[in-house]
Design a protein around this motif. Structure first.
Motif, PDB file in Angstrom:
ATOM      1  N   GLN A 250     -21.468 -32.854-132.935  1.00 39.03           N
ATOM      2  CA  GLN A 250     -21.535 -32.546-131.493  1.00 39.03           C
ATOM      3  C   GLN A 250     -22.946 -32.788-130.953  1.00 39.03           C
ATOM      4  OE1 GLN A 250     -19.927 -28.728-130.365  1.00 39.03           O
ATOM      5  NE2 GLN A 250     -18.084 -28.990-131.628  1.00 39.03           N
TER       6      GLN A 250
ATOM      7  N   ASN B   5     -18.064 -42.034-129.379  1.00 31.69           N
ATOM      8  CA  ASN B   5     -17.501 -41.569-130.653  1.00 31.69           C
ATOM      9  C   ASN B   5     -16.089 -42.136-130.853  1.00 31.69           C
ATOM     10  OD1 ASN B   5     -16.005 -39.838-132.558  1.00 31.69           O
ATOM     11  ND2 ASN B   5     -17.849 -38.573-132.551  1.00 31.69           N
TER      12      ASN B   5
ATOM     13  N   LYS C 145     -15.863 -40.692-125.328  1.00 32.12           N
ATOM     14  CA  LYS C 145     -14.973 -41.647-125.992  1.00 32.12           C
ATOM     15  C   LYS C 145     -15.696 -42.969-126.287  1.00 32.12           C
ATOM     16  CE  LYS C 145     -10.471 -39.962-124.410  1.00 32.12           C
ATOM     17  NZ  LYS C 145      -9.258 -40.279-123.614  1.00 32.12           N
TER      18      LYS C 145
ATOM     19  N   LYS D 193     -13.832 -41.508-133.041  1.00 32.57           N
ATOM     20  CA  LYS D 193     -12.834 -40.475-133.342  1.00 32.57           C
ATOM     21  C   LYS D 193     -12.211 -39.936-132.060  1.00 32.57           C
ATOM     22  CE  LYS D 193     -14.806 -38.337-137.508  1.00 32.57           C
ATOM     23  NZ  LYS D 193     -15.337 -37.050-138.014  1.00 32.57           N
ATOM     24  N   LEU D 194     -13.070 -39.654-131.088  1.00 31.62           N
ATOM     25  CA  LEU D 194     -12.600 -39.095-129.819  1.00 31.62           C
ATOM     26  C   LEU D 194     -11.808 -40.131-129.035  1.00 31.62           C
ATOM     27  CD1 LEU D 194     -15.780 -37.089-128.708  1.00 31.62           C
ATOM     28  CD2 LEU D 194     -13.731 -36.221-129.858  1.00 31.62           C
TER      29      LEU D 194
ATOM     30  N   ILE E 136     -15.719 -36.865-120.707  1.00 27.75           N
ATOM     31  CA  ILE E 136     -14.672 -37.405-121.592  1.00 27.75           C
ATOM     32  C   ILE E 136     -14.816 -38.920-121.716  1.00 27.75           C
ATOM     33  CG2 ILE E 136     -12.178 -37.786-121.824  1.00 27.75           C
ATOM     34  CD1 ILE E 136     -11.765 -35.046-120.481  1.00 27.75           C
TER      35      ILE E 136
ATOM     36  N   PHE F  90      -7.824 -34.986-126.860  1.00 27.77           N
ATOM     37  CA  PHE F  90      -9.289 -35.006-126.816  1.00 27.77           C
ATOM     38  C   PHE F  90      -9.866 -33.629-127.116  1.00 27.77           C
ATOM     39  CE2 PHE F  90     -13.364 -34.389-124.748  1.00 27.77           C
ATOM     40  CZ  PHE F  90     -14.081 -35.499-125.140  1.00 27.77           C
TER      41      PHE F  90
ATOM     42  N   ALA G 265      -9.723 -32.753-130.820  1.00 30.46           N
ATOM     43  CA  ALA G 265     -10.631 -33.615-131.587  1.00 30.46           C
ATOM     44  C   ALA G 265     -12.087 -33.225-131.351  1.00 30.46           C
ATOM     45  CB  ALA G 265     -10.401 -35.070-131.204  1.00 30.46           C
ATOM     46  N   TYR G 266     -12.415 -32.851-130.112  1.00 34.24           N
ATOM     47  CA  TYR G 266     -13.785 -32.460-129.786  1.00 34.24           C
ATOM     48  C   TYR G 266     -14.143 -31.153-130.497  1.00 34.24           C
ATOM     49  CZ  TYR G 266     -17.919 -31.535-126.811  1.00 34.24           C
ATOM     50  OH  TYR G 266     -19.188 -31.285-126.333  1.00 34.24           O
TER      51      TYR G 266
ATOM     52  N   ALA H 246      -8.257 -40.250-130.560  1.00 33.00           N
ATOM     53  CA  ALA H 246      -7.526 -38.982-130.651  1.00 33.00           C
ATOM     54  C   ALA H 246      -6.445 -38.867-129.581  1.00 33.00           C
ATOM     55  CB  ALA H 246      -8.495 -37.815-130.522  1.00 33.00           C
TER      56      ALA H 246
END
Length: 538
Positions: free
Chosen positions: A78, A57, A54, A59-60, A50, A66, A69-70, A63
């Motif tokens: 991915q 990315n 983060k 976005k992650l 995690i 998490f 979003a993942y 979020a």
């Protein structure tokens, strides 16, 4: 969040996992160790992923949830994320995250399909990163099917759910950004219940962190890069972690061997948590003495706290053949008529270490203090070789009971192929330390100030009264190759200058005192004679 908060949180997690094991009848069971360490590892890998995801990315990172979003990332996103993370963390798919698995805990066959199935998937997806090799070439997987330890099928789902309950709401994510080096304390806490004499023939004993720090600080005195570090009896890796930190994790590769599967698994966990995952392929589970996997390798730094006494009678005769003569130049301990467990296997480890040093190699090894003064046998032959080859850098004799698990007095040998043979440091630190009680045992603990004093005195080659002596190779030869500092301390006789009149006055006083004592002696002789004459037989 402070380091102490991290320590407290992790200890609480470990205690929680122990409680689950106890509630399902696995308390103090042989499987309890595997369950706790593997669930702890799963949690660690999950949170590290995690953290790295983060960073890779945005976005992650932004979020609120998490997991959602993942899962929402496209397949190509991915795949790109996995490429960005590389070897910084384990490869974990959305459906392998703890939060995803936890949300499936009501599903039919939850333990088999979702819990164990996830762990099997992590094994397969990360084998290239985290697999431990055996000497036969096989690989030790990270995770077992943990539900299989519960014999009652009907309890397996509940057991796995209980384990997840302990880890789902705990987060170690901040630990990675704040870079706290708290794991040494946690690691000792994690394994202390499993490292006792009841552990059997191959019970492991962790090295006190003070000893490990001293060894690393004395060995690593200058910047080094691209070096190989080796421990032939690695255990859980305390010595390796300390020297890697001193050199710099990115500047060294770790190599290790140990016959214990438990130690190999704990060392893997230790390497992952200490940013040394790149060295996991170099961990070997095997018998260093009988069939080392690294005989063709030479190492720049070697550290070791080998078992002192161990029964190796099953293969002692093989070690006496020509194949082993070069490595075990000083000899192989004999099989005693009684108590084979007292075979001095550490003498083989010292010789193996000497054989394994590179041209610029340095080593530090913990030995029983009796080794440094033995007047004959393999011990003396090894000491002679260290002196004749000019490799001895020094010796530090440690305080009694510095190891909680053994009362044996220990010393640390330091040798270096580039040693200064005119300034060998022999130190007696046996009077240092403070006694503390740990359960039923007493242990000696060095203060930070004392650790620093030992390291600085050794590295600065200082002679300090009743602590250290600086000697030459020739002086050690003259003392029958003794490495004991006490034999080289100066014997000081205190005296003071007095005048002739003071001398005569003192002599008169001594004569007067003697006359008084003689008179009293005669009186006592007469009294004894009188009492004897008064004795009668009745």
């Amino acid at each position: 969040m402070t380091e102490q908060e991290f320590v407290t949180k992790t200890k609480s997690l470990i205690d929680g996992l122990k409680s689950v094991c106890a509630n399902y009848g696995l308390g103090n069971d042989a499987s309890e160790f595997n369950i706790i360490t593997q669930v702890f590892l799963y949690k660690y890998l999950n949170d590290k992923f995690i953290y790295e995801a983060k960073k890779a990315n945005p976005k992650l990172a932004k979020a609120e949830n998490f997991q959602e979003a993942y899962e929402a990332l496209s397949e190509s996103e991915q795949k790109f994320l996995m490429g960005r993370i590389g070897t910084k963390a384990a490869k974990i798919k959305p459906e392998q995250m703890i939060s995803y698995v936890y949300n499936k805990n009501g599903a039919e066959n939850f333990a088999e399909i979702y819990f164990d199935g996830t762990l099997r998937g992590l094994n397969a997806d990360n084998e290239h990163l985290y697999a431990v090799k055996s000497e036969g070439g096989g690989k030790e997987k990270m995770f077992d099917d943990l539900s299989q330890y519960i014999r009652d099928f009907s309890q397996r789902d509940a057991f796995c759910k209980a384990l997840l309950n302990k880890i789902v709401d705990v987060s170690f994510e901040k630990m990675f950004s704040e870079k706290y080096d708290f794991f040494s304390t946690i690691f000792e806490y994690l394994i202390k219940d499993y490292n006792s004499d009841s552990g059997g023939k191959y019970a492991e004993y962790y090295t006190p962190h003070a000893v490990a720090r001293i060894m690393a600080a004395i060995l690593v005195t200058e910047k080094d890069n691209g070096v190989k570090v080796y421990d032939p009896s690695a255990g859980s890796g305390t010595l390796l972690m300390n020297i890697a930190h001193a050199i710099g994790e990115k500047n060294c590769s770790i190599y290790s061997e140990d016959v214990s599967q438990k130690s190999a698994n704990m060392l893997r966990l230790n390497l992952i948590i200490n940013n040394l995952s790149h060295s996991i392929p170099n961990i070997i589970k095997g018998n260093t003495i009988l069939s080392s996997s690294y005989l063709a390798e030479k190492f720049d730094y070697i550290v070791s706290n080998p078992p002192f006494k161990l029964d190796f009678s099953d293969y002692q005769s093989k070690l006496l053949t020509d194949t082993y003569k070069t490595r075990f130049f000083a000899g192989v301990p004999k099989i005693p008529a009684k108590d084979k467990d007292k075979m001095a296997i550490y003498l083989l480890f010292i010789q193996h270490i000497m054989h394994s040093l590179s041209e610029k190699g340095k080593a530090a090894i913990v030995v029983p203090t009796g080794f440094i003064t033995a007047q004959s046998g393999i011990e003396k032959k090894i000491r002679e070789a260290l002196i004749e080859r000019g490799w001895l850098r020094g010796v530090v004799s440690m305080p009694s009971n510095i190891f909680a698990s053994t009362g044996t007095n220990v010393s640390i040998l330091f040798f270096d192929k580039k040693a200064d043979n005119e300034h060998i440091v022999l130190m007696d630190a046996s009077k240092l330390g403070e006694t503390v009680k740990e359960g039923k045992n007493q242990r000696t603990v060095l203060t930070h100030k004392e650790e620093t004093r030992i390291v600085e005195t050794f590295n600065n080659k200082e002679a300090i009264e009743d602590l250290s002596a600086i000697v030459t190779k020739e002086q050690i030869k003259e003392k029958n190759y003794s490495f004991s500092a006490g034999q080289y301390f100066e014997v000081k006789i205190e005296y003071s200058d007095i005048t002739t009149d003071e001398f005569h006055e003192n002599m008169k006083s001594f004569e007067k005192r003697l006359n008084i004592l003689f008179t009293e002696g005669k009186r006592l002789d007469n009294e004894i004679e009188k009492q004897l004459k008064g004795l009668k037989y009745e």
